[in-house]
Scaffold this active site. Structure first.
Site, PDB file in Angstrom:
ATOM      1  N   ASN A  42       0.842  -1.206   0.000  1.00 13.30           N
ATOM      2  CA  ASN A  42       0.000   0.000   0.000  1.00 13.30           C
ATOM      3  C   ASN A  42       0.873   1.252   0.000  1.00 13.30           C
ATOM      4  OD1 ASN A  42       0.626  -0.810   2.700  1.00 13.30           O
ATOM      5  ND2 ASN A  42      -0.987   0.493   3.501  1.00 13.30           N
ATOM      6  N   ILE A  43       0.455   2.197  -0.830  1.00 14.36           N
ATOM      7  CA  ILE A  43       1.171   3.467  -0.984  1.00 14.36           C
ATOM      8  C   ILE A  43       0.179   4.579  -0.662  1.00 14.36           C
ATOM      9  CG2 ILE A  43       2.444   4.967  -2.581  1.00 14.36           C
ATOM     10  CD1 ILE A  43       3.903   2.320  -2.149  1.00 14.36           C
ATOM     11  N   GLU A  44       0.468   5.301   0.405  1.00 15.56           N
ATOM     12  CA  GLU A  44      -0.482   6.327   0.879  1.00 15.56           C
ATOM     13  C   GLU A  44      -0.098   7.720   0.390  1.00 15.56           C
ATOM     14  OE1 GLU A  44      -0.885   5.716   5.119  1.00 15.56           O
ATOM     15  OE2 GLU A  44      -2.111   3.924   4.736  1.00 15.56           O
ATOM     16  N   CYS A  53      -4.142   0.510  -2.412  1.00 15.45           N
ATOM     17  CA  CYS A  53      -3.967  -0.737  -1.654  1.00 15.45           C
ATOM     18  C   CYS A  53      -2.898  -1.640  -2.269  1.00 15.45           C
ATOM     19  CB  CYS A  53      -5.272  -1.516  -1.619  1.00 15.45           C
ATOM     20  SG  CYS A  53      -6.559  -0.746  -0.623  1.00 15.45           S
ATOM     21  N   GLU A  55      -3.048  -4.907  -2.755  1.00 17.02           N
ATOM     22  CA  GLU A  55      -3.548  -5.901  -3.717  1.00 17.02           C
ATOM     23  C   GLU A  55      -3.655  -5.303  -5.113  1.00 17.02           C
ATOM     24  OE1 GLU A  55      -4.687  -4.978  -0.755  1.00 17.02           O
ATOM     25  OE2 GLU A  55      -6.352  -6.245  -0.149  1.00 17.02           O
ATOM     26  N   CYS A  88     -10.226  -4.989   0.886  1.00 11.87           N
ATOM     27  CA  CYS A  88     -11.294  -3.988   1.004  1.00 11.87           C
ATOM     28  C   CYS A  88     -12.272  -4.114  -0.172  1.00 11.87           C
ATOM     29  CB  CYS A  88     -10.698  -2.577   1.051  1.00 11.87           C
ATOM     30  SG  CYS A  88     -10.200  -1.933  -0.562  1.00 11.87           S
ATOM     31  N   CYS A  91     -10.876  -3.192  -3.669  1.00  6.51           N
ATOM     32  CA  CYS A  91     -10.007  -4.251  -4.203  1.00  6.51           C
ATOM     33  C   CYS A  91     -10.828  -5.447  -4.662  1.00  6.51           C
ATOM     34  CB  CYS A  91      -8.974  -4.680  -3.160  1.00  6.51           C
ATOM     35  SG  CYS A  91      -7.661  -3.461  -2.953  1.00  6.51           S
TER      36      CYS A  91
HETATM   37  N1  THU Z   1      -5.170  -1.435   2.685  1.00  7.67           N
HETATM   38  C1  THU Z   1      -4.633  -2.298   1.778  1.00  7.67           C
HETATM   39  O1  THU Z   1      -3.566  -2.054   1.223  1.00  7.67           O
HETATM   40  N2  THU Z   1      -5.320  -3.440   1.514  1.00  7.67           N
HETATM   41  C2  THU Z   1      -6.472  -3.818   2.142  1.00  7.67           C
HETATM   42  O2  THU Z   1      -7.052  -4.835   1.792  1.00  7.67           O
HETATM   43  C3  THU Z   1      -6.991  -3.011   3.244  1.00  7.67           C
HETATM   44  C4  THU Z   1      -6.451  -1.637   3.327  1.00  7.67           C
HETATM   45  C5  THU Z   1      -4.425  -0.213   3.001  1.00  7.67           C
HETATM   46  C6  THU Z   1      -5.046   1.079   2.535  1.00  7.67           C
HETATM   47  C7  THU Z   1      -4.451   2.067   3.520  1.00  7.67           C
HETATM   48  O3  THU Z   1      -3.162   2.439   3.043  1.00  7.67           O
HETATM   49  C8  THU Z   1      -4.276   1.262   4.782  1.00  7.67           C
HETATM   50  O4  THU Z   1      -4.304  -0.107   4.398  1.00  7.67           O
HETATM   51  C9  THU Z   1      -5.338   1.509   5.833  1.00  7.67           C
HETATM   52  O5  THU Z   1      -6.608   1.369   5.314  1.00  7.67           O
END
Ligand code: THU
Length: 133
Positions: A42-44, A53, A55, A88, A91
């Site tokens: 995940n890259i915010e 996300c 995935e 999520c 995804c």
């Molecule tokens: N996130 C994912 O990368 N995959 C998931 O299935 C659930 C959420 C990430 C998004 C965000 O960067 C962090 O987790 C918190 O929601």
């Protein structure tokens, strides 16, 4: 490659997570039928809705390297969750379009627990391109 090995690739990918806002690192790995592995984390972003996300990054990574659903054999994801980490809703929609509906999806956590599912189970009655006809 077995499911434990694919999960360990996802665990490696998790180290690449950029998650300074949520502090919730997620890793993912796609296995292709010819044995290649494509990673995602995940890259915010400070503009929160732009966060991507793990995935989706892994799936897009595989597609950007020329692989399509027919050549993808499995997806693994991992986070430090009580239960094996579940994708999520966004995804799930992407998974339902870009992975075969019965391709194994290994949800894992840092305690070593792995739960197997697939796109059909994660998103029954999915909206798809067929609905646009
Ligand atoms: N996130 C994912 O990368 N995959 C998931 O299935 C659930 C959420 C990430 C998004 C965000 O960067 C962090 O987790 C918190 O929601």
């Amino acid at each position: 490659m077995n499911k434990e090995e694919l999960v360990s690739k996802a665990k490696e990918a998790r180290k690449l997570s950029y998650s300074p806002y949520s502090h919730f690192a997620v890793g993912a790995a796609i296995l292709t039928k010819d044995g290649k592995v494509f990673l995602g984390a995940n890259i915010e972003n400070s503009s929160y809705p732009l966060c991507m996300c793990a995935e989706r990054n892994a799936i897009y990574n595989a597609y950007l390297n020329g692989y399509k659903k027919e050549e993808i054999s499995a997806l693994a994801l991992i986070a430090d969750t009580e239960e094996p980490c579940s994708p999520c809703g966004a995804c799930r929609q992407v998974i339902s379009e870009l992975l075969k509906e019965d391709a194994p999806i290994y949800m894992a956590n840092m305690k070593g627990e792995i739960k197997e599912t697939n796109a059909k189970e994660l998103l029954p009655f999915a909206f798809s391109g067929d609905d646009l006809q």
